[in-house]
Structure formats: C-alpha cells, structure tokens
Design an enzyme around this catalytic site. Structure first.
Site, PDB file in Angstrom:
ATOM      1  N   SER A   1       0.841  -1.187   0.000  1.00 42.14           N
ATOM      2  CA  SER A   1       0.000   0.000   0.000  1.00 42.14           C
ATOM      3  C   SER A   1       0.883   1.247   0.000  1.00 42.14           C
ATOM      4  O   SER A   1       1.772   1.384  -0.826  1.00 42.14           O
ATOM      5  CB  SER A   1      -0.977  -0.035   1.186  1.00 42.14           C
ATOM      6  OG  SER A   1      -1.975   0.955   1.082  1.00 42.14           O
TER       7      SER A   1
ATOM      8  N   HIS B   1      -4.285  -5.619  -1.898  1.00 39.77           N
ATOM      9  CA  HIS B   1      -5.285  -5.358  -0.866  1.00 39.77           C
ATOM     10  C   HIS B   1      -6.392  -6.410  -0.805  1.00 39.77           C
ATOM     11  O   HIS B   1      -7.366  -6.247  -0.083  1.00 39.77           O
ATOM     12  CB  HIS B   1      -5.927  -3.984  -1.092  1.00 39.77           C
ATOM     13  CG  HIS B   1      -5.016  -2.827  -0.802  1.00 39.77           C
ATOM     14  ND1 HIS B   1      -4.030  -2.434  -1.679  1.00 39.77           N
ATOM     15  CD2 HIS B   1      -4.950  -1.968   0.245  1.00 39.77           C
ATOM     16  CE1 HIS B   1      -3.396  -1.379  -1.177  1.00 39.77           C
ATOM     17  NE2 HIS B   1      -3.929  -1.079  -0.016  1.00 39.77           N
TER      18      HIS B   1
ATOM     19  N   GLU C   1      -1.004  -2.971  -8.143  1.00 39.68           N
ATOM     20  CA  GLU C   1      -2.324  -3.189  -7.551  1.00 39.68           C
ATOM     21  C   GLU C   1      -2.747  -1.868  -6.931  1.00 39.68           C
ATOM     22  O   GLU C   1      -1.987  -0.909  -6.897  1.00 39.68           O
ATOM     23  CB  GLU C   1      -2.280  -4.311  -6.513  1.00 39.68           C
ATOM     24  CG  GLU C   1      -1.273  -4.099  -5.370  1.00 39.68           C
ATOM     25  CD  GLU C   1      -1.809  -3.265  -4.209  1.00 39.68           C
ATOM     26  OE1 GLU C   1      -3.032  -3.290  -3.966  1.00 39.68           O
ATOM     27  OE2 GLU C   1      -1.004  -2.591  -3.556  1.00 39.68           O
TER      28      GLU C   1
END
Length: 320
Positions: A124, A286, A221
C-alpha cells in the site's frame, strides 16, 4: 551496492532469512495503528518464534492530523533506528494508509545503506519506501502483508506465504493464485519492482524517484481508485516515460476500484499497446489473500496463450 538512480538494472542486495529467535522491529511509517489489531499481529509473530519489538511511536497519533501515526520526524526516526540497530534482523510495517511520502526524505539513506540489508515487509502506502530502499540503498524488499492488517490476521494462506518467505524462501519461488490469467499472453524476464500503482505515480518527479523501467518486471495493484482514476494514473506513468523499457506487468487486486470488468478494460487499454505480457489477478495487494512478492530480484512472468496457469517465478529465493 551502488543505489540505483533511475530504474531496474542489476539484482539488488538481499537480506538474510529469519530463524526462530530472530528479533524483528514493527514500525508505523504511515497511518495510525489500531491497538487491538497490533496486539493480535504481534501474537502471530511470537507464535512463529520471532521476538517482535514495537518501535517507540507505533502507538502514537499525530496531535492534529488523525490520518498519520505521529509526526513525520518521529516515524522516520523509528524506521531509521530500527534499521540501524544491529540486533534487529527484519523491519515489518504495522499498516499502510497515508504518510510515507511525508517522511521518506527525513530518513538518512546513507546510514540505512551503511547498516546493510534487512528483510522489509509492507505494501500500500509503503510502496514509497520500497522504491526508496531500491533506488537509494540498493536493497531488495518484500511487498507483503502487514502485522495489523485484516489479510494478515484473518487469512491463513496470506500468513503462511509470508512466514514461508521469511523462513524458507526457497519453497515459495513460484507465485500465483488460480485466479491468475493472461490479459496479454507472453513470457518475460526482468527485475521485479512496483507496488501500489497510485503511489508509483505520486513518486514521479520526487528526489531520487524512478525515471525508467528498462529490464523491469512491474507488479501493480491498488484500492479505492475508480476506473477513470486508474486510467489517469497509468496514463501519467506512460506519458512520463516511467514505463519505458518495462518487460512485463503482473497485476494484483483492485479492491473497491469498481466492477472488475471496467478495471480490466482500463488495464487492457493502457497496458495492451505496450506489446508485453500482462497477467491479471495474480493474487497480491489489498485483496482477501495477499501473496508476498519479492522486489529487486530477477523473475520470469509466464502468461500462456493457451489458457494455462499464469505464474511469476523468482530466479533466486527472496532472502539468502
């Protein structure tokens, strides 16, 4: 190793694998950490035989900005102190969120480089730090689940894949869930880099940022980015030249980014014209199950045209 200034070139320096009794530091470079999740995650680490040490400001909160875990200098100091502590063998992030961009330039990267490589795990917002460790220190890292996140705490496959990567990396060299498919068929070899794609775009033009991708295998992602925003993110990477020379792309999860068919259309529209292999839904990021992806090591991306299993195979274990 000399830090890499512009993009993939040669494999980065890998850290040593962990063993029972290894001392590992838990840091919070980005968002605030829920206390209950932190304690649950620490218990898992102890069950693995590790000795977790919580950095001084992990349980802190910024006095005015409730979306970051304490002042920037405190978060940077925690990361640097943990890395430069010779008794610590790995540095694990508690969570992502937002804030790594604010503190990354406050870290003394020369001191980090002098301290040598350690296993570093996060994803992230932590993408900013993966890029910094690669480009400023020359160290390989691990794009993987964090100690106080839902996937780590709730999904057994996610936990086991990280544990195996840390302790027995030679057993997890071929990566990819059954969901993986060939968006653009082909086979490519390159040096793994990437992470959360919005953070890669946000890092463009910053000090020490990446300017090219020649010889790189990109893994991307994201979460919470609507299709038009993902289009803009990819377009910025393309227009800037940051994807110049990329050999292949492996896509992970797109949690809360809208209907997947729309996300898939954006990926095909923006990445398809590159004429390189693109794999979708490999199984990292995630999503509910998040594989650990080594960054800074050479790998082969296989996307068979006949509908066979798509895989990402690292050519050397993630850790020594």
């Amino acid at each position: 190793m000399t830090p890499q200034d512009h993009g993939p070139a040669v494999p980065l320096t890998r850290a040593r694998r962990l063993r029972p009794g290894s001392r590992v530091a838990v840091v919070a470079p980005s968002g605030p950490v829920p206390a209950d999740r932190l304690e649950e995650g620490l218990a898992v680490l102890r069950d693995w035989g590790l000795e977790p040490v919580v950095a001084p400001h992990v349980r802190s909160a910024h006095p005015e900005l409730d979306y970051i875990a304490g002042p920037d200098r405190d978060r940077a100091a925690d990361l640097q102190a943990a890395w430069c502590d010779p008794s610590v063998e790995a540095v694990l992030c508690a969570r992502g969120g937002y804030g790594a961009h604010r503190m990354v330039d406050l870290v003394d990267w020369a001191a980090i480089r002098a301290a040598g490589p350690k296993a570093f795990v996060g994803y992230s917002d932590i993408t900013v730090l993966h890029e910094a460790f690669a480009l400023r220190a020359g160290f390989a890292t691990l794009h993987g689940p964090m100690v106080a996140t839902e996937a780590f705490l709730k999904d057994a496959a996610t936990r086991e894949h990280l544990r195996a990567t840390l302790f027995e990396p030679e057993t997890v060299r071929t990566l990819g869930l059954e969901s993986a498919g060939a968006l653009v068929p082909g086979r490519a070899r390159g040096l793994l880099y990437g992470g959360c794609v919005s953070l890669l775009a946000a890092d463009l033009g910053t000090p020490g940022g990446r300017t090219g991708a020649r010889g790189g295998l990109l893994v991307i992602e994201d979460t919470g980015e609507e299709p038009y925003r993902l289009d803009g993110i990819l377009t910025r990477l393309l227009r800037s030249g940051a994807l110049g020379g990329v050999a292949g792309v492996a896509c992970g999860s797109w949690q809360e980014c809208g209907p997947y068919e729309k996300i898939r259309a954006v990926l095909a529209d923006r990445l398809g014209p590159l004429g390189i292999p693109v794999v979708e839904e490999l199984g990292f990021g995630h999503g509910a199950t998040a594989l650990t992806i080594p960054l800074g090591v050479p790998a082969v991306l296989d996307a068979p045209a006949d509908g066979g299993r798509c895989t990402l195979t690292v050519e050397a274990p993630a850790l020594r």
